[in-house]
Design an enzyme around this catalytic site. Structure first.
Site, short mmCIF file in Angstrom:
data_model
loop_
_atom_site.label_atom_id
_atom_site.label_comp_id
_atom_site.label_asym_id
_atom_site.label_seq_id
_atom_site.Cartn_x
_atom_site.Cartn_y
_atom_site.Cartn_z
N CYS A 34 0.87 -1.17 0.00
CA CYS A 34 0.00 0.00 0.00
C CYS A 34 0.91 1.22 0.00
CB CYS A 34 -0.92 0.02 1.22
SG CYS A 34 -2.23 1.27 1.07
N CYS A 58 -3.63 6.29 0.54
CA CYS A 58 -3.23 4.99 -0.03
C CYS A 58 -2.92 5.08 -1.51
CB CYS A 58 -4.36 3.97 0.17
SG CYS A 58 -4.83 3.77 1.90
N LYS A 94 -12.78 -4.51 1.66
CA LYS A 94 -12.24 -3.73 2.78
C LYS A 94 -13.09 -2.49 2.97
CE LYS A 94 -8.08 -1.33 4.31
NZ LYS A 94 -6.64 -1.11 4.08
N ARG A 129 -3.28 2.87 12.50
CA ARG A 129 -2.75 4.10 11.86
C ARG A 129 -1.76 4.80 12.79
NH1 ARG A 129 -8.36 5.99 8.84
NH2 ARG A 129 -8.52 4.11 7.56
N GLU A 143 -16.54 -7.31 -5.74
CA GLU A 143 -15.11 -7.07 -5.48
C GLU A 143 -14.36 -8.40 -5.36
OE1 GLU A 143 -13.32 -4.44 -5.46
OE2 GLU A 143 -14.57 -2.70 -5.03
N LYS A 164 -12.34 -7.44 5.52
CA LYS A 164 -11.78 -6.66 6.63
C LYS A 164 -12.66 -5.46 6.93
CE LYS A 164 -7.86 -3.75 7.49
NZ LYS A 164 -6.80 -3.05 6.86
N SER A 196 -7.08 -3.78 14.24
CA SER A 196 -6.52 -3.18 15.45
C SER A 196 -7.58 -2.70 16.43
CB SER A 196 -5.59 -2.03 15.06
OG SER A 196 -6.27 -1.07 14.28
N TYR A 248 -3.87 -9.89 15.81
CA TYR A 248 -2.84 -9.51 16.78
C TYR A 248 -2.88 -10.40 18.01
CZ TYR A 248 -2.98 -5.43 13.76
OH TYR A 248 -2.96 -4.62 12.66
C1 PBG Z 1 -3.13 -0.08 4.89
C2 PBG Z 1 -3.76 -0.92 5.94
C3 PBG Z 1 -4.60 -0.54 7.00
C4 PBG Z 1 -4.81 -1.68 7.77
C5 PBG Z 1 -4.15 -2.72 7.14
N1 PBG Z 1 -3.52 -2.24 6.00
C6 PBG Z 1 -5.08 0.76 7.43
C7 PBG Z 1 -6.01 1.57 6.63
O1 PBG Z 1 -6.60 1.13 5.63
O2 PBG Z 1 -6.12 2.73 7.00
C8 PBG Z 1 -5.60 -1.74 9.06
C9 PBG Z 1 -5.24 -2.85 9.96
C10 PBG Z 1 -5.75 -2.73 11.34
O3 PBG Z 1 -6.52 -1.83 11.71
O4 PBG Z 1 -5.33 -3.58 12.14
N2 PBG Z 1 -3.91 0.46 3.93
#
Ligand code: PBG
Length: 323
Positions: free
Chosen positions: A119, A129, A194, A204, A233, A248, A274, A312
């Site tokens: 990314c 991104c 996503k 972030r 998608e 996700k 996260s 995690y």
């Molecule tokens: C990058 C990305 C993100 C996450 C994984 N890859 C953040 C976003 O899209 O802002 C989030 C992972 C998480 O929250 O654990 N684009």
């Protein structure tokens, strides 16, 4: 050639991740990789998760491998003075993440699955991104940069590049770039479905990738969107050559996981993100109640149809016998 189904069965560790149905063998542990030596920096918003330099990361992953965690997802974290509008550092030969990939693959070979995040957001000075052109995220200019990053990771030996950007057509472009360069055994895990979720906040902070203005809703999916768009998608990424289809976040989209898993023929991954992690960490302080919650959550992913669980919690789940 878009489709190379052999990619998912190339090594023992890939076969175990994709085709062994146990929760243990489904787990993928995320890691944040920084430059330097001996760096092991706790992330305040994500207790138990650290930013590590390649040498420390190697020791951490060696211990994880002993616990039975064979799949690892690496995110690059770069200093703000290294960032620019097109994320040049992300595909540069000097990126510490590339050293980490090489070290892990030379030490563990086919017994590890190394996935690497592709990314722009961790390396752009604006935190978006994609490449910004005329004040908008330009899809096709972004895809050019994403291909450069994917090629750098493939050359270093990644098992799967993980495209997390949500630009249109990037799976096809990365697959074509791999074919041109002769990377016939490098897989593509696509973050196909996503959502523009509010559960990514702690990540972030960890990856220094907060957008400096605006948000990600012109490319990530609308949280109100139904199954039709999710299936569009997922199936188009499959046709473009994705080897693994990711949904996700995980916990708030289990219905989407089930609907996508019912129509795709590739392994399905969920990302237990996260914000979901931090919620469980903040709401429990003893090992037993935390473990029971995580176990319940992991079973819900499996029941919904997930083959692969990025979380995690993976290390604690294995080391504390939560499963
Ligand atoms: C990058 C990305 C993100 C996450 C994984 N890859 C953040 C976003 O899209 O802002 C989030 C992972 C998480 O929250 O654990 N684009």
């Amino acid at each position: 050639m878009n489709l190379r189904p052999r990619i998912n069965r190339w090594t023992p560790a890939r076969r175990d991740l994709n085709f062994n149905s146990s929760i243990q063998s489904s787990l993928v542990q995320p890691h944040f990789v920084v430059a330097g030596e001996g760096v092991d920096e706790p992330i305040a918003s994500m207790p138990g998760i650290h930013r590590q330099s390649p040498d420390v990361l190697l020791q951490t992953i060696a211990a994880d491998m002993k616990l039975g965690i064979h799949s690892h997802m690496l995110f690059p974290v770069v200093e703000s003075h290294e960032k620019d509008p097109i994320a040049s550092i992300a595909s540069s030969k000097e990126l510490p993440l590339l050293q980490a990939i090489r070290d892990l693959k030379s030490q563990f070979g086919g017994s590890i699955v190394v996935m690497t995040d592709v990314c722009l957001c961790t390396a752009t000075d604006h935190g978006h991104c994609g490449v910004i052109h005329n004040e908008e995220i330009n899809n096709d200019l972004s895809v050019v940069e994403l291909c450069k990053i994917a090629l750098a990771h493939a050359e270093a030996g990644a098992d799967y590049v993980s495209a997390s950007d949500m630009m249109d057509g990037r799976v096809l472009a990365i697959r074509a770039a791999f074919e041109d360069a002769g990377f016939v055994d490098t897989g593509i895990l696509s973050y196909s479905v996503k959502y523009a979720s509010s559960f990514y906040g702690p990540f972030r902070d960890a990856a220094h990738s907060m957008p400096s203005f605006g948000d990600r809703s012109s490319h990530q999916m609308d949280i109100r969107s139904g199954y039709g768009e999710a299936i569009l998608e997922a199936t188009s990424d499959e046709a473009e050559g994705a080897d693994i289809i990711m949904i996700k976040p995980a916990m708030t989209y289990l219905d989407v996981v089930r609907n996508v898993a019912d129509v795709v023929s590739r392994p399905v991954a969920v990302y237990n993100v996260s914000g979901e992690y931090s919620m469980i960490m903040a709401s429990t302080d003893d090992d037993e109640s935390r473990g029971k919650m995580v176990r319940e959550v992991f079973h819900s992913f499996k029941r919904a149809g997930a083959d692969i669980i990025v979380s995690y919690h993976a290390r604690d789940a294995m080391s504390r016998n939560w499963l």
